[in-house]
Design an enzyme around this catalytic site. Structure first.
Site, PDB file in Angstrom:
ATOM      1  N   GLU A   5      21.378  35.903 -17.108  1.00  0.00           N
ATOM      2  CA  GLU A   5      20.595  35.555 -15.131  1.00  0.00           C
ATOM      3  C   GLU A   5      20.038  36.381 -14.706  1.00  0.00           C
ATOM      4  OE1 GLU A   5      22.749  32.934 -11.180  1.00  0.00           O
ATOM      5  OE2 GLU A   5      24.028  34.837 -12.407  1.00  0.00           O
ATOM      6  N   CYS A  13      25.402  30.785 -14.609  1.00  0.00           N
ATOM      7  CA  CYS A  13      26.977  31.482 -13.868  1.00  0.00           C
ATOM      8  C   CYS A  13      28.055  30.642 -13.039  1.00  0.00           C
ATOM      9  CB  CYS A  13      26.070  32.373 -13.123  1.00  0.00           C
ATOM     10  SG  CYS A  13      27.047  34.115 -12.242  1.00  0.00           S
ATOM     11  N   LYS A  67      19.191  26.230 -11.273  1.00  0.00           N
ATOM     12  CA  LYS A  67      20.657  26.384 -11.029  1.00  0.00           C
ATOM     13  C   LYS A  67      21.147  25.104  -9.793  1.00  0.00           C
ATOM     14  CE  LYS A  67      24.007  29.693  -9.641  1.00  0.00           C
ATOM     15  NZ  LYS A  67      24.482  31.276  -9.121  1.00  0.00           N
TER      16      LYS A  67
END
Length: 266
Positions: A41, A152, A113
């Protein structure tokens, strides 16, 4: 079977240097036969503190950094997944976006995300615009194996992975910049293995290493077995993902077939 790799590095504020570091790792992974390489990321830009720089340095998906990823994919004949901060039409914000660059020189899939890291003293949402929960999961195929993307902190929300599995994913590509802290490395390893076990899929988790990330990149199989892993430093871990192994595990543990609840956005 498909050979894949997770590449662990410590990107900083120099985007050209970050791309050069990524290029060396992709070349090394492709040299081992990897058909897909997962980078962390925020591989494009990372600063010690999340602030307005993440929006100021953002680029469109046809900008220099993603163009560089596409060039790497073409040169090495491998798919490359990496996290970038993408420009959006929201003042002072960027999107925390994953890009899957294909050997054809085209973008195979993107993911923005959904769950921003507003935890453990951080507020990612101050500078990042979340993805659209109504967007259908994007997947892409490499030699008959289907890959899905998430980022993540998303790993703490099991329904995100389950949606990808429902969309046909055999492997979860999980770039991260997992922030170090008390018990955080244990959380990371536990959550990555849990997502693999409960969904009977592979997880290819690539993290940043120090100073921003906790490292511990790994490839985990559908039974929760760690196929390959890294510690705290820069490096590459590679392994095979096998549809036959997925079928074998699902024959023993048909949890997906036995479930009685689905997943939908709130």
């Amino acid at each position: 079977m498909v050979q894949i790799a997770v590449a662990q590095l410590a990107p900083g504020q120099d985007k050209e240097r970050n791309l050069a570091d990524a290029a060396r790792l992709v070349a090394g992974a492709a040299g081992r036969g990897a058909r897909l390489v997962v980078l962390p990321e925020y591989a494009m830009f990372t600063a010690p503190k999340m602030d307005e720089r993440f929006a100021e340095t953002a680029e469109p998906l046809d900008g220099p950094f993603v163009s560089g990823l596409l060039r790497l994919a073409r040169e090495h004949g491998a798919y490359v997944v990496a996290g970038v901060n993408e420009t959006v039409d929201v003042p002072g914000r960027a999107s925390n976006t994953l890009v899957a660059a294909a050997p054809s020189g085209e973008i195979a899939a993107t993911y923005r995300k959904l769950h921003l890291f507003d935890a453990f003293g951080f507020t990612e949402s101050d500078f990042v615009h979340p993805g659209d929960t109504a967007a259908a999961p994007e997947t892409f195929e490499v030699d008959g194996v289907v890959f899905g993307l998430q980022t993540c902190y998303d790993v703490r929300f099991p329904e995100i992975t389950r949606r990808l599995v429902d969309a046909g994913a055999d492997v979860l590509a999980l770039p991260a910049a997992w922030v170090p802290g008390p018990l955080k490395e244990d959380h990371w390893r536990t959550l990555v293995r849990a997502r693999a076990i409960e969904n009977t899929i592979y997880v290819a988790a690539a993290g940043q290493c120090a100073p921003a990330g906790a490292g511990n990149s790994m490839i985990v199989d559908p039974m929760g077995v760690t196929v390959a892993a890294l510690g705290e430093g820069t490096g590459i871990a590679s392994g095979e993902v096998s549809p036959a192994r997925i079928a074998e595990v699902r024959g023993k543990n048909p949890a997906l077939a036995l479930r009685r609840f689905g997943v939908s956005p709130l």
